[in-house]
Design an enzyme around this catalytic site. Structure first.
Site, mmCIF file in Angstrom:
data_model
loop_
_atom_site.group_PDB
_atom_site.id
_atom_site.type_symbol
_atom_site.label_atom_id
_atom_site.label_comp_id
_atom_site.label_asym_id
_atom_site.label_seq_id
_atom_site.Cartn_x
_atom_site.Cartn_y
_atom_site.Cartn_z
ATOM 1 N N VAL A 11 0.828 -1.210 0.000
ATOM 2 C CA VAL A 11 0.000 0.000 0.000
ATOM 3 C C VAL A 11 0.864 1.263 0.000
ATOM 4 O O VAL A 11 0.685 2.161 -0.823
ATOM 5 C CB VAL A 11 -0.955 -0.012 1.217
ATOM 6 C CG1 VAL A 11 -1.733 1.287 1.306
ATOM 7 C CG2 VAL A 11 -1.904 -1.201 1.117
ATOM 8 N N THR A 123 -5.653 -0.297 6.807
ATOM 9 C CA THR A 123 -7.020 -0.717 7.127
ATOM 10 C C THR A 123 -7.151 -0.872 8.640
ATOM 11 O O THR A 123 -6.455 -1.687 9.248
ATOM 12 C CB THR A 123 -7.321 -2.054 6.411
ATOM 13 O OG1 THR A 123 -7.173 -1.820 5.005
ATOM 14 C CG2 THR A 123 -8.719 -2.547 6.704
ATOM 15 N N ARG A 158 -6.006 -3.838 -5.651
ATOM 16 C CA ARG A 158 -5.857 -5.288 -5.779
ATOM 17 C C ARG A 158 -4.409 -5.595 -6.102
ATOM 18 O O ARG A 158 -3.822 -4.950 -6.982
ATOM 19 C CB ARG A 158 -6.742 -5.832 -6.913
ATOM 20 C CG ARG A 158 -8.208 -5.840 -6.592
ATOM 21 C CD ARG A 158 -9.019 -5.982 -7.855
ATOM 22 N NE ARG A 158 -8.735 -4.895 -8.793
ATOM 23 C CZ ARG A 158 -9.059 -4.900 -10.075
ATOM 24 N NH1 ARG A 158 -9.669 -5.924 -10.599
ATOM 25 N NH2 ARG A 158 -8.777 -3.870 -10.848
ATOM 26 N N LYS A 208 -14.309 0.547 3.805
ATOM 27 C CA LYS A 208 -13.242 -0.384 3.405
ATOM 28 C C LYS A 208 -13.587 -1.822 3.820
ATOM 29 O O LYS A 208 -13.498 -2.766 3.032
ATOM 30 C CB LYS A 208 -11.928 0.074 4.038
ATOM 31 C CG LYS A 208 -10.821 -0.933 4.022
ATOM 32 C CD LYS A 208 -10.302 -1.170 2.628
ATOM 33 C CE LYS A 208 -9.346 -2.345 2.628
ATOM 34 N NZ LYS A 208 -8.484 -2.412 1.512
ATOM 35 N N LYS A 268 -17.829 -17.647 -8.380
ATOM 36 C CA LYS A 268 -17.301 -18.812 -9.064
ATOM 37 C C LYS A 268 -16.840 -19.820 -8.015
ATOM 38 O O LYS A 268 -16.208 -19.426 -7.035
ATOM 39 C CB LYS A 268 -16.095 -18.332 -9.878
ATOM 40 C CG LYS A 268 -15.738 -19.151 -11.057
ATOM 41 C CD LYS A 268 -14.579 -18.517 -11.806
ATOM 42 C CE LYS A 268 -13.802 -19.624 -12.458
ATOM 43 N NZ LYS A 268 -12.554 -19.230 -13.032
ATOM 44 N N CYS A 277 -5.711 -9.348 2.578
ATOM 45 C CA CYS A 277 -6.852 -8.516 2.988
ATOM 46 C C CYS A 277 -8.101 -9.292 3.399
ATOM 47 O O CYS A 277 -8.546 -9.172 4.541
ATOM 48 C CB CYS A 277 -7.203 -7.555 1.861
ATOM 49 S SG CYS A 277 -5.942 -6.315 1.632
ATOM 50 N N LYS A 280 -8.019 -11.526 6.751
ATOM 51 C CA LYS A 280 -7.738 -10.733 7.961
ATOM 52 C C LYS A 280 -8.818 -9.679 8.204
ATOM 53 O O LYS A 280 -9.230 -9.452 9.343
ATOM 54 C CB LYS A 280 -6.338 -10.131 7.821
ATOM 55 C CG LYS A 280 -6.198 -8.660 8.015
ATOM 56 C CD LYS A 280 -4.788 -8.186 7.887
ATOM 57 C CE LYS A 280 -4.631 -6.942 7.045
ATOM 58 N NZ LYS A 280 -5.321 -5.750 7.462
ATOM 59 N N LYS A 337 -3.241 -15.646 -5.618
ATOM 60 C CA LYS A 337 -3.905 -15.430 -6.912
ATOM 61 C C LYS A 337 -2.810 -15.174 -7.939
ATOM 62 O O LYS A 337 -1.654 -14.947 -7.552
ATOM 63 C CB LYS A 337 -4.893 -14.264 -6.831
ATOM 64 C CG LYS A 337 -4.247 -12.925 -6.588
ATOM 65 C CD LYS A 337 -5.264 -11.811 -6.661
ATOM 66 C CE LYS A 337 -4.579 -10.479 -6.676
ATOM 67 N NZ LYS A 337 -5.497 -9.362 -6.755
HETATM 68 C C1 UDX Z 1 -8.640 -7.124 -2.214
HETATM 69 C C2 UDX Z 1 -9.707 -6.153 -2.744
HETATM 70 O O1 UDX Z 1 -10.198 -6.604 -3.991
HETATM 71 C C3 UDX Z 1 -9.139 -4.760 -2.829
HETATM 72 O O2 UDX Z 1 -10.134 -3.850 -3.258
HETATM 73 C C4 UDX Z 1 -8.677 -4.402 -1.436
HETATM 74 O O3 UDX Z 1 -8.285 -3.123 -1.296
HETATM 75 C C5 UDX Z 1 -7.584 -5.367 -0.999
HETATM 76 O O4 UDX Z 1 -8.137 -6.670 -0.981
HETATM 77 P P1 UDX Z 1 -6.655 -8.527 -3.222
HETATM 78 O O5 UDX Z 1 -6.442 -9.095 -1.865
HETATM 79 O O6 UDX Z 1 -5.475 -8.125 -4.019
HETATM 80 O O7 UDX Z 1 -7.588 -7.213 -3.138
HETATM 81 O O8 UDX Z 1 -7.460 -9.588 -4.007
HETATM 82 P P2 UDX Z 1 -8.660 -9.885 -4.994
HETATM 83 O O9 UDX Z 1 -8.195 -9.802 -6.393
HETATM 84 O O10 UDX Z 1 -9.873 -9.111 -4.683
HETATM 85 O O11 UDX Z 1 -8.832 -11.403 -4.600
HETATM 86 C C6 UDX Z 1 -8.958 -11.799 -3.236
HETATM 87 C C7 UDX Z 1 -9.156 -13.273 -3.130
HETATM 88 O O12 UDX Z 1 -10.302 -13.661 -3.805
HETATM 89 C C8 UDX Z 1 -8.037 -14.129 -3.707
HETATM 90 O O13 UDX Z 1 -7.746 -15.202 -2.840
HETATM 91 C C9 UDX Z 1 -8.551 -14.661 -4.962
HETATM 92 O O14 UDX Z 1 -8.078 -15.929 -5.316
HETATM 93 C C10 UDX Z 1 -10.011 -14.723 -4.672
HETATM 94 N N1 UDX Z 1 -10.686 -14.494 -5.887
HETATM 95 C C11 UDX Z 1 -10.453 -13.349 -6.553
HETATM 96 C C12 UDX Z 1 -11.507 -15.457 -6.350
HETATM 97 O O15 UDX Z 1 -11.700 -16.498 -5.726
HETATM 98 N N2 UDX Z 1 -12.110 -15.233 -7.530
HETATM 99 C C13 UDX Z 1 -11.868 -14.112 -8.239
HETATM 100 O O16 UDX Z 1 -12.376 -13.990 -9.333
HETATM 101 C C14 UDX Z 1 -11.050 -13.129 -7.753
#
Ligand code: UDX
Length: 451
Positions: A11, A123, A158, A208, A268, A277, A280, A337
Site C-alpha cells: 500500500v 485498514t 488489488r 473499506k 465462481k 486482505c 484478515k 492469486k
Molecule cells: C482485495 C480487494 O479486492 C481490494 O479492493 C482491497 O483493497 C484489498 O483486498 P486482493 O487481496 O489483491 O484485493 O485480491 P482480490 O483480487 O480481490 O482477490 C482476493 C481473493 O479472492 C483471492 O484469494 C482470490 O483468489 C479470490 N478471488 C479473486 C476469487 O476467488 N475469484 C476471483 O475472481 C477473484
C-alpha cells in the site's frame, strides 16, 4: 503537494510511486535501511506489475525518495500518510504498528509550527482513527486535533493491478476530522478522475471493511452453492452461475453484447480466498463487531465456508487416486492469486500442509512465489520448481490452485504425457471439463460431482 508516507509495503509504496508520478513530491519512510537503500536505487522491494518501471522514473525525476528519518520527512511535507501493517493477531486486529507510528508522528508534530495533516491509509477497524490514533497523536504532540489535520483514506488496491487501481480509481473515500483536513486531502487527489466520497472518519473505515466483506461474501456464497450442487450430485456449479449472472440486474446488454460486471468474477466455485486482505479483514470486522455486542452471522459463515474449501481439494484428489501416502503430487500455483508473489493465507499453503501430513511427496510450482514458499514451509518432502513440467513429470495427481496463465495453457495431452497417473483436480475451474474427460484424463474440480 509534499507528502510523506510511513510504511513501504504494497500500500505505502504503490501509493507513494503513483502520487509521485502524478506530480506530488513524496518521501517514503521505512525503519529498515536495506529497504530505504533499495527504493533509492530504484529497486522495488516487492513484486507488483509496473511498479519498478514507475519507481525508476520518479526516482530519476527526483519526485520520490526514501528515508529512515521520520523527523526530516515530516519537516519536508504537509501530509503524512500512515500505511503500516495491521495484522490479525490473537483474535483481533493488532494496532501496535499504528500506535507506534502515531506516537512518532506526534513527537515530530510537537516541533512543527506549520499545519500538518495526518492520514490513515492502513485498514483499521471503525473508530480507530478518531479514538486510538487521535489520542496517541494528541498526547505525543501536546496539540489538539484541529490544530493538525486528521483523515482516513482507505485503499482499494488489488495486488497484481495495484498501480492501475491507484491511477484509475473507481472512487476516492476521504473520511475527515474537519473541513480543513478534507480540503487538504481533496487537493491531493484533484488530478484523479473519480468521485470523492466525503465522510466522517469511522464511516471511511467501515466502507473499506464492507467492500472486502462483500467480495469475500460473493466467493463464499458461490462456494456454499457449489457445495450444495455437489451434495445433490449431477449439477455442475459453473453451469449454475452461468445461468445466474445473465440476470439483467447483474449482466447488462449493450448493443447486443453482454457485459459482465467485475464482481461476477467472484461468483465462481473455487478452493477458497486468501491474500493479505480478505481473511484478515473479515476476521477483524467480526471480532470488532462482537466487541460491540453484535454477532455477525454472515461474516462467520464467510470464514467457515472458506476454511472448508482447501480440504475439499484433498478429498477430491483421494476420490480420484485413492491413498495419497508416498505418491508424487503436483501443486500448480502457490500465490493466493495469479500475478503476485504473495502467499499470505493462500489456499495452496493449507493444501500443501495437508498433503505433507498425509505423506505425499509434494512438487509445488509457481512462477513468482517460490522464494516465499520456501520461507513458509520447510520440509524435505516439499520440492519447488518454476517449471510445471518438473512438477507434473511422473506425478500421480495434480491440483490446480492458482490460475496463472501458464497453467491454464497446459493442454490435456501434456498432462497425459508427463504424468504417471493423469488425474487433475481443478481448484479454480480453469479447464474445460468435457475436453479434459474426452482426452482421457481423470478430471474433477470444485463444484463438480457426477458419481
Ligand atoms: C482485495 C480487494 O479486492 C481490494 O479492493 C482491497 O483493497 C484489498 O483486498 P486482493 O487481496 O489483491 O484485493 O485480491 P482480490 O483480487 O480481490 O482477490 C482476493 C481473493 O479472492 C483471492 O484469494 C482470490 O483468489 C479470490 N478471488 C479473486 C476469487 O476467488 N475469484 C476471483 O475472481 C477473484
Amino acid at each position: 503537494m509534499r507528502i510523506s508516507i510511513v510504511g513501504t509495503g504494497y500500500v505505502g509504496l504503490v501509493s507513494g510511486v503513483c502520487l509521485a508520478s502524478v506530480g506530488h513530491d513524496v518521501i517514503c519512510i521505512d525503519k529498515r535501511e536495506d529497504i530505504v537503500n533499495k527504493i533509492n536505487s530504484s529497486v522495488s522491494p516487492i513484486y507488483e506489475p509496473k511498479l519498478e518501471e514507475m519507481l525508476n522514473v520518479v526516482i530519476k525525476e527526483k519526485k520520490l525518495s526514501a528515508s529512515a528519518d521520520i523527523s526530516w520527512a515530516m519537516k519536508n511535507s504537509e501530509i503524512t500518510i500512515i500505511a503500516v501493517g495491521t495484522p490479525y493477531k490473537d483474535g483481533a486486529i493488532d494496532l501496535s504498528y499504528i500506535k507506534e507510528c502515531a506516537r512518532e508522528i506526534g513527537v515530530e508534530l510537537a516541533a512543527k509550527n506549520e499545519y500538518h495533516v495526518i492520514c490513515v491509509k492502513s485498514t483499521v477497524v471503525p473508530g480507530t482513527t478518531d479514538t486510538v490514533v487521535r489520542a496517541v497523536i494528541e498526547e505525543a504532540s501536546n496539540k489538539k486535533a484541529g490544530s493538525f489535520g486528521l483523515a482516513m483514506n482507505p485503499e482499494f488496491l488489488r495486488e497484481g493491478c495495484a498501480v492501475d487501481d491507484f491511477i484509475l480509481p473507481d472512487r476516492i473515500v476521504i473520511g475527515a476530522y474537519d473541513e480543513r483536513s478534507f480540503e487538504a486531502m481533496a487537493s491531493l487527489y484533484e488530478i484523479f478522475d473519480a468521485p470523492i466520497i466525503k465522510t466522517n472518519l469511522r464511516t471511511a473505515e467501515m466502507i473499506k471493511y464492507t467492500s472486502n466483506a462483500f467480495l469475500a461474501n460473493l466467493i463464499s456464497f458461490a462456494n456454499d452453492i457449489s457445495n450444495i450442487c455437489e451434495s445433490i450430485g449431477g449439477i455442475d456449479a459453473m453451469d449454475v452461475f452461468s445461468g445466474l449472472i445473465l440476470d439483467k440486474r447483474i449482466a447488462v446488454s449493450v448493443e447486443g453484447k453482454t457485459i459482465y460486471p467485475g464482481l461476477t468474477q467472484y461468483l465462481k466455485p473455487g478452493c477458497g480466498f486468501g491474500g493479505s486482505c480478505f481473511p484478515k479483514d473479515v476476521k477483524a470486522l467480526m471480532s470488532h463487531s462482537i466487541n460491540h455486542f453484535y454477532y455477525p452471522k454472515t461474516l462467520d459463515a464467510i470464514l467457515s465456508i472458506n476454511e472448508l474449501q482447501p480440504k475439499k481439494m484433498i478429498e477430491k484428489l483421494e476420490g480420484l487416486i485413492g491413498e495419497i501416502r508416498g505418491k508424487k503430487i503436483a501443486v500448480l500455483g502457490v500465490a493466493f492469486k495469479p500475478d503476485t508473489d504473495d502467499i499470505r493465507e493462500a489456499s495452496a499453503i493449507k493444501i500443501i500442509k495437508i498433503l505433507l501430513e498425509k505423506g505425499a511427496k509434494v512438487f509445488a510450482c509457481d512462477p513468482k512465489a517460490l522464494a516465499n514458499t520456501a520461507k513458509e514451509i520447510e520440509n524435505e518432502m516439499l520440492f519447488l520448481s518454476e517449471d510445471y513440467r518438473d512438477a507434473l513429470s511422473d506425478a500421480e495427481g495434480a491440483l490446480l490452485v492458482t490460475s496463472w496463465q501458464s497453467f491454464m495453457d497446459i493442454k490435456p495431452s501434456e498432462f497425459i504425457q508427463l504424468m504417471k497417473t493423469p488425474a487433475v483436480v481443478d481448484g479454480r475451474r480453469v479447464y474445460d471439463r468435457k475436453v479434459m474427460l474426452e482426452a482421457g484424463l481423470q478430471y474433477t474440480g470444485i463444484g463438480i460431482k457426477y458419481q
